[in-house]
Scaffold this motif. Structure first.
Motif, short mmCIF file in Angstrom:
data_model
loop_
_atom_site.label_atom_id
_atom_site.label_comp_id
_atom_site.label_asym_id
_atom_site.label_seq_id
_atom_site.Cartn_x
_atom_site.Cartn_y
_atom_site.Cartn_z
N LEU A 66 29.77 34.77 44.03
CA LEU A 66 28.83 34.21 43.50
C LEU A 66 27.53 33.50 44.53
O LEU A 66 28.20 32.72 45.58
N ILE B 278 23.70 35.28 36.21
CA ILE B 278 24.90 35.10 35.44
C ILE B 278 24.39 34.28 34.35
O ILE B 278 24.85 34.16 33.02
N THR C 269 31.53 35.52 32.44
CA THR C 269 32.30 35.43 33.91
C THR C 269 33.55 35.90 33.77
O THR C 269 33.89 36.79 34.64
N LEU D 155 27.05 37.93 41.59
CA LEU D 155 26.42 37.37 40.66
C LEU D 155 25.56 36.21 41.42
O LEU D 155 25.91 35.53 42.20
N LEU E 92 33.38 27.99 36.98
CA LEU E 92 32.80 28.97 37.56
C LEU E 92 32.92 29.43 38.84
O LEU E 92 33.17 30.48 39.52
N VAL F 90 35.80 32.63 40.69
CA VAL F 90 35.06 33.66 41.57
C VAL F 90 35.92 33.74 42.98
O VAL F 90 36.65 32.78 43.19
#
Length: 446
Positions: A87, A166, A188, A204, A220, A224
């Protein structure tokens, strides 16, 4: 029924006007769970997986993909890990899309799918032409529907997939508008499953909120594998990519870029870039550590008489509360008069520094400005300052001194705790016990 704050993602069992997490009003919104859930738990078929002993598991090591960008490889911990989910967040216009498009076009040997929900294919083509890059294995797709993106990805079978961003994706099976908490979590989750099952490296791009944090739920960042933060002043030529989280390498790594017409270019020797080589009062050089990279930084201070009731304490690139603490230590332990002086501090290069090893350099910059004396630019200061005015040791002192030697420094002032270490260097190393001893013994020139 559940309630979420659309600003920070905090969950509530009932509606309320003010969010307890971000203190924003009228951000708590009601969401209903999807039809395929029961009490918030997804109902699935029996899994084929079963518990195994740790000794029975044979580890598999996938070879990392190396991009042409050495700075990007550094912040990822040595390259791109297949099957990882990365991310990248940052302010609007900072260069997130440019950086990842540049990386996608430079990886000519592998198949890359670049998906954009914000820009048209023509806009991306114009930016690629400005960068002067092209690749026969880079495919562009303008799409926001997650189902269609996964369908094209399964047909194309890329090695690397980029999603920009995203917050623009939506899953038709989930409730909520585009960019809502439900949509971000659902998209996600499905992208994570796709990346792990196909061994596709997935990037992302994420938006940030007004407080500088990543927009969307905190979940989030937990989902990741790697979180990268793009930092820097848009009016400045230099940008920094900082590693916030990394399951495959060290955190707090820093990559430094220079923004040019042809894109973002990595800076091979950032220490020389961050030093101005100027010779006037109020400048002192210190060594900080960003991840595993030592950096020589220039601390600039300006101390003037206060013209108003309360003296000003302003810091750019440094914690103002720690600056106030260092000023209090200087006044209490060394007898310097600072309570009626305005103090301004600047860390050059646009960097934001939290390393306490810069304490001594900041104190010496303040002393230099207060006494209107110049500190020779061949000296560097590497130590933490305690409340008693004592100098404390810092980690990896050998790497910091090696960086100073590489840049031509002649003297280094460190804490006496490092005397027991065998530091092999051509630099003259001075071991200092406290601030008062240093201020009274250091050679300054008018």
């Amino acid at each position: 029924m559940t309630f979420f704050c659309t600003n920070c993602g905090l969950e509530y069992v009932k509606w309320q006007g003010k969010c307890d997490g971000c203190k924003e009003w009228n951000r708590v919104t009601q969401f209903s769970t999807s039809g395929n859930t029961k009490r918030g738990i997804i109902v699935t078929q029996r899994s084929a997986n079963h518990p195994k002993r740790l000794e029975e598991i044979q580890p598999t090591t996938s070879k990392r993909l190396l991009s042409e960008d050495a700075e990007f490889n550094r912040v990822l911990g040595g390259g791109i890990v297949p099957g990882s989910l990365v991310l990248l967040g940052g302010e609007p216009g900072i260069g997130k899309s440019t950086l990842l498009l540049q990386m996608a076009l430079e990886l000519k040997a592998i198949k890359v799918l670049y998906v954009s929900g914000e820009e048209t294919e023509n806009q991306i083509k114009i930016r690629a032409s400005r960068l002067g890059l092209s690749s026969p294995n880079c495919f562009l797709l303008q799409e926001s529907a997650l189902v269609q993106i996964l369908k094209h990805a399964n047909d194309l079978e890329p090695t690397l997939l980029v999603i920009d961003s995203i917050q623009t994706l939506y899953d038709e099976e989930e409730e909520g508008s585009v960019g809502s908490i439900n949509q971000i979590k659902a998209c996600t989750t499905r992208l994570l499953q796709y990346a792990k099952s196909t061994d596709v490296a997935l990037f992302l791009i994420g938006h940030i909120n007004k407080d500088g944090g990543l927009a969307g739920p905190k979940l989030l960042e937990h989902m990741v594998d790697t979180v990268l933060q793009f930092e820097g002043d848009k009016s400045c030529l230099y940008r920094m990519v900082r590693t916030i989280k990394n399951r495959f390498g060290p955190t707090s790594e820093l990559g430094i870029y220079e923004m040019k017409v042809t894109g973002l270019h990595g800076v091979n020797n950032p220490s020389s870039m961050l030093l101005s080589q100027q010779d006037y009062p109020g400048i002192a050089i210190g060594a900080c550590l960003e991840g595993t990279r030592p950096l020589m930084l220039e601390s600039q201070s300006l101390v003037t008489a206060t013209r108003y009731g309360n003296p000003q304490r302003n810091a750019t690139g440094y914690d103002p509360r720690r600056l106030n603490m260092l000023l209090a230590v200087l006044e209490k332990r060394t007898g310097l008069r600072l309570h009626d002086r305005d103090v301004f501090l600047n860390i050059t290069g646009g960097l934001r520094v939290d390393d306490t090893a810069l304490d001594l350099a900041i104190c010496m910059a303040v002393v230099s400005s207060l006494k209107d004396k110049v500190i020779c630019n061949s000296k560097c200061f590497i130590a933490e300052v305690g409340l008693g005015g004592e100098l404390r040791g810092v980690q990896r002192i050998e790497h910091r001194i090696a960086e100073a030697e590489k840049l031509g420094f002649k003297e280094a002032f460190v804490a006496t705790q490092h005397q027991q270490l065998s530091i092999s260097s051509n630099i003259e190393i001075n071991f200092i016990k406290n601030l008062k001893d240093l201020i009274s013994s250091i050679c300054v020139k008018a």
